[in-house]
Design an enzyme around this catalytic site. Structure first.
Site, PDB file in Angstrom:
ATOM      1  N   CYS A   2       0.805  -1.335   0.113  1.00 58.42           N
ATOM      2  CA  CYS A   2      -0.145   0.089  -0.180  1.00 58.42           C
ATOM      3  C   CYS A   2       0.905   1.210  -0.383  1.00 58.42           C
ATOM      4  CB  CYS A   2      -0.815   0.199   1.306  1.00 58.42           C
ATOM      5  SG  CYS A   2      -2.452   0.958   1.359  1.00 58.42           S
ATOM      6  N   ARG A  11       0.687  16.280  -1.522  1.00 57.25           N
ATOM      7  CA  ARG A  11       0.797  17.301  -2.803  1.00 57.25           C
ATOM      8  C   ARG A  11       2.758  17.863  -3.034  1.00 57.25           C
ATOM      9  NH1 ARG A  11      -2.183  17.630  -5.453  1.00 57.25           N
ATOM     10  NH2 ARG A  11      -2.564  20.000  -6.085  1.00 57.25           N
ATOM     11  N   LYS A  12       3.662  17.106  -2.128  1.00 57.29           N
ATOM     12  CA  LYS A  12       5.015  17.906  -2.518  1.00 57.29           C
ATOM     13  C   LYS A  12       5.533  16.461  -3.467  1.00 57.29           C
ATOM     14  CE  LYS A  12       5.077  18.910   1.948  1.00 57.29           C
ATOM     15  NZ  LYS A  12       4.960  18.978   3.485  1.00 57.29           N
ATOM     16  N   GLY A  15       3.876  10.449  -3.266  1.00 54.24           N
ATOM     17  CA  GLY A  15       3.388   9.907  -3.805  1.00 54.24           C
ATOM     18  C   GLY A  15       3.359   9.565  -5.118  1.00 54.24           C
ATOM     19  N   GLU A  36      -4.197  -2.129  -5.810  1.00 54.38           N
ATOM     20  CA  GLU A  36      -4.743  -2.304  -5.287  1.00 54.38           C
ATOM     21  C   GLU A  36      -5.959  -2.160  -5.085  1.00 54.38           C
ATOM     22  OE1 GLU A  36      -4.828  -4.337  -2.051  1.00 54.38           O
ATOM     23  OE2 GLU A  36      -2.906  -4.546  -2.017  1.00 54.38           O
ATOM     24  N   SER A  40      -8.209   4.947  -3.206  1.00 57.23           N
ATOM     25  CA  SER A  40      -8.728   6.329  -2.940  1.00 57.23           C
ATOM     26  C   SER A  40      -9.096   7.630  -3.653  1.00 57.23           C
ATOM     27  CB  SER A  40      -8.252   6.492  -1.891  1.00 57.23           C
ATOM     28  OG  SER A  40      -7.166   7.479  -2.018  1.00 57.23           O
TER      29      SER A  40
END
Length: 163
Positions: A2, A11-12, A15, A36, A40
């Protein structure tokens, strides 16, 4: 696995960085992968944005290539490629066979325009450099099975402390 980025660090680009690392590992292992499901809301935005950027830059560089080639070069599943390119008008259905299948509807002018609309690179604080990753791929089924058998045998062997 995950991928999660805690709110103060969102927001940097972290991710996108983690997504990029995961796909680089997938690509180097010669497989395809997908996150997976269900994703979200933020996960869906992050993955779609990543897929879109990577696919558009690749199409801009390579031109008209089969979807399977895009999958091989990116590590993305065909489903993820199709669901990313379809809303952009870059997927059509082949009617050459009795079983219609999606194919790339390459349009160089459209791809160039879409690439020009991408945010400039380097806006993120965390940028992944694939060449800097040292990842020896040694995952062979035979080796995994032998290693698992050795581990199991060690666990079953009577320990010196039990005597």
């Amino acid at each position: 696995a995950c991928i999660m980025v805690l709110p103060p660090h969102q927001r940097k680009g972290y991710g996108r960085f983690l997504i990029h690392v995961s796909y680089e590992l997938t690509r180097r292992e010669g497989t395809t992968g997908s996150p997976e499901k269900p994703l979200s809301d933020l996960g869906a935005v992050s993955y779609r944005s990543f897929w879109r950027r990577e696919l558009l830059l690749l199409l801009d560089a390579l031109g008209n290539v089969p979807l399977e080639e895009l999958s091989r070069r990116t590590g993305f599943t065909l489903d993820d490629i199709i669901t990313t390119l379809q809303p952009l008008g870059l997927i059509t259905t082949s009617k050459r066979t009795s079983n219609p299948s999606p194919v790339l509807a390459y349009n160089a002018a459209l791809v160039r325009r879409l690439v020009s609309e991408l945010p400039p690179p380097g806006a993120d604080k965390a940028v992944f450099v694939p060449d800097a990753l040292s990842w020896p791929v040694i995952l062979h089924r035979d080796e995994i099975e032998v290693d698992a058998a050795r581990t199991l045998a060690r666990k079953r062997a009577p320990s010196a402390q039990a005597k």
